[in-house]
Design an enzyme around this catalytic site. Structure first.
Site, mmCIF file in Angstrom:
data_model
loop_
_atom_site.group_PDB
_atom_site.id
_atom_site.type_symbol
_atom_site.label_atom_id
_atom_site.label_comp_id
_atom_site.label_asym_id
_atom_site.label_seq_id
_atom_site.Cartn_x
_atom_site.Cartn_y
_atom_site.Cartn_z
ATOM 1 N N HIS A 1 0.838 -1.214 0.000
ATOM 2 C CA HIS A 1 0.000 0.000 0.000
ATOM 3 C C HIS A 1 0.870 1.259 0.000
ATOM 4 O O HIS A 1 0.967 1.974 0.991
ATOM 5 C CB HIS A 1 -0.952 -0.012 1.207
ATOM 6 C CG HIS A 1 -2.080 -0.987 1.047
ATOM 7 N ND1 HIS A 1 -2.133 -2.180 1.728
ATOM 8 C CD2 HIS A 1 -3.185 -0.960 0.253
ATOM 9 C CE1 HIS A 1 -3.236 -2.841 1.375
ATOM 10 N NE2 HIS A 1 -3.883 -2.125 0.482
ATOM 11 N N VAL B 1 3.116 3.541 -5.456
ATOM 12 C CA VAL B 1 3.155 2.802 -6.733
ATOM 13 C C VAL B 1 1.815 2.078 -6.935
ATOM 14 O O VAL B 1 1.288 2.035 -8.048
ATOM 15 C CB VAL B 1 4.342 1.810 -6.781
ATOM 16 C CG1 VAL B 1 4.460 1.187 -8.164
ATOM 17 C CG2 VAL B 1 5.640 2.505 -6.401
ATOM 18 N N HIS C 1 -7.025 6.952 -3.073
ATOM 19 C CA HIS C 1 -7.919 5.998 -2.401
ATOM 20 C C HIS C 1 -7.275 5.251 -1.223
ATOM 21 O O HIS C 1 -7.994 4.684 -0.396
ATOM 22 C CB HIS C 1 -8.482 4.985 -3.411
ATOM 23 C CG HIS C 1 -7.533 3.874 -3.699
ATOM 24 N ND1 HIS C 1 -6.438 4.012 -4.532
ATOM 25 C CD2 HIS C 1 -7.474 2.598 -3.227
ATOM 26 C CE1 HIS C 1 -5.773 2.890 -4.570
ATOM 27 N NE2 HIS C 1 -6.376 2.009 -3.793
HETATM 28 ZN ZN LIG Z 1 -5.879 0.115 -2.869
#
Ligand SMILES: [Zn+2]
Length: 460
Positions: free
Chosen positions: A188, A191, A228
């Site tokens: 996470h 990239v 996100h």
């Molecule tokens: Zn994600």
């Protein structure tokens, strides 16, 4: 009188400077959450640098700083300048790097030779290819894949002109977004965000979407993809809940991470002033829709979204002239982009699988260290990358991409499902290799490398 006048001027000047500085961060009540998060970041920094941590509860794990836990053993020791900059949260926004953000001489790209920069530019010409190698692009941009790719897409879609965006503010905003991903996280990190943004771009270009989406939808889709997983701590929600982490308390154990990603994104949007020229109703609408998109990536709510998607597809009642329906499709597109790793060519898909497993096992190691129950899929002694992937593909990815293929029956959808099947067969083959005695391995399973078989993917 003279002294009084000078003193009044000094007071006025201080007030003016303070108001200017505050102007960058909104202090209205709806922004308190974002501010609160930043303040907690500040506490963590002070704690690390030897100040007394502020008490926020009684649980010892409350003070776990995941950034420190995720640092590699070899990086232990005195804080490097880079680490201090990474850890500086609240101070960073108010002082140091605000000055440097967006300043061309600080751009690491300038230290690369022309050839590397040229190669990155060359890759961007095929940014809509499903085979786009985000790892290579990240190396060619010296770790700036998220900034480079998102800026390029904003420009390519004409969003800079349409929304009259200030390019310096846009770049500054994207640098802040990229910096707020944790580079220590194996999976996470920025990239992954760049990869999701690239996948989102591929979906936005699909015929059904491209002919019906508005520029507003495209802007939101790209913003949501880029932000996100903002400030993801590298552990999952159950971990935050069982350790009484402040984020779990803040968001009442519900979509804890996704709420945090959203509020962090809102904080950066407001701080950058990127849309400060838009009417306040539009800005509030943007923040709200951004939240609804990011919250849709909560994998624990997957079945709700899937059921809704199936109902629409069975009834055939999706009308993309309807703003609500377009928003729902954007949610589904973002969900697909977020978990599209198993649908990429094997050489890319395999790397993602290994990275996510490394992050899971790292969480398991922390849980073991603190004598907590080890979370499912996080035990390096019993779980394997093969089992994790086969389960994820079968129960999470496949059902979603099958429905997406029903909605958007295109060559891209077929290619994604094709890679999904091939990659699953590859992991099954590896699993069988491990369980078999070695000399009875079926040679056919060795052939399942999905690099060999994709159809029509070269052109995508
Ligand atoms: Zn994600």
């Amino acid at each position: 009188m003279g002294i009084v006048l000078i003193w009044s001027l000094i007071v006025a000047l201080i007030r003016w400077i303070t108001s200017k500085r505050r102007g960058a961060i909104s202090y209205d009540s709806s922004d308190q959450t974002a501010l609160y998060i930043r303040m907690l970041g500040d506490v963590r920094v002070r704690s690390r640098l030897g100040f007394e941590p502020e008490r926020r509860g009684s649980h010892p794990y409350l003070y776990i700083d995941f950034r420190i836990l995720h640092s590699r053993p070899e990086s232990a020791g005195p804080l490097s300048a880079r680490k201090v900059r990474r850890l500086l949260s609240f101070q960073r926004y108010l002082h140091s790097s605000r000055f440097f953000r967006g300043a061309p001489p600080q751009n690491p790209l300038y230290i690369l030779d022309d050839d590397y920069t040229g190669q990155a530019k060359c890759m961007l010409e095929k940014v809509g290819s499903w085979n786009f190698d985000i790892f290579l692009f990240d190396r060619l941009t010296n770790g700036n894949s998220l900034v480079s790719l998102t800026f390029h897409l904003f420009n390519q879609y004409g969003l800079i002109d349409l929304f009259q965006l200030d390019m310096v503010k846009l770049r500054r905003f994207l640098v802040m977004v990229q910096e707020d991903y944790h580079s220590q996280n194996p999976y996470h990190n920025a990239v992954h965000a760049a990869d999701v943004t690239q996948a989102m771009h591929c979906y936005l270009k699909e015929p059904k979407l491209s002919k019906s989406l508005t520029s507003w939808d495209i802007l939101l889709g790209l913003l949501a993809a880029a932000t996100h997983d903002l400030d993801h701590p590298g552990v999952n929600q159950p971990f935050l809940i069982k350790t009484n982490h402040y984020l779990a308390a803040l968001y009442k154990n519900t979509s804890v991470l996704e709420n945090h990603h959203w509020r962090s994104a809102v904080g950066l949007l407001r701080e950058s002033g990127l849309f400060a020229h838009l009417p306040v109703e539009d800005r509030l609408k943007m923040e709200s829709q951004l939240g609804s998109l990011i919250l849709a990536t909560d994998i624990s709510r997957q079945n709700d979204y899937l059921a809704q998607f199936r109902t629409h597809l069975d009834k055939g009642d999706l009308c993309l002239g309807n703003a609500g329906h377009r928003h729902f499709i954007l949610q589904m597109a973002l969900k697909c982009a977020d978990i599209c790793n198993p649908c990429r060519p094997w050489r890319l898909s395999k790397q993602w699988s290994e990275k996510v497993t490394e992050e899971f096992f790292h969480q398991g190691d922390i849980e073991k260290k603190y004598k907590l129950d080890v979370s499912p899929l996080c035990d390096s002694q019993t779980d394997t990358v093969e089992n994790i992937q086969i389960g994820f593909m079968t129960y999470v990815a496949e059902p979603l991409f099958v429905e997406w293929g029903r909605f958007s029956d295109t060559r891209l959808s077929q290619t994604m499902l094709g890679y999904l099947g091939l990659n699953k067969a590859s992991w099954r083959g590896k699993l069988q290799e491990q369980t078999s005695s070695g000399d009875d391995t079926d040679p056919a399973l060795e052939e399942t490398d999905s690099e060999v078989l994709p159809q029509g993917s070269k052109e995508l």
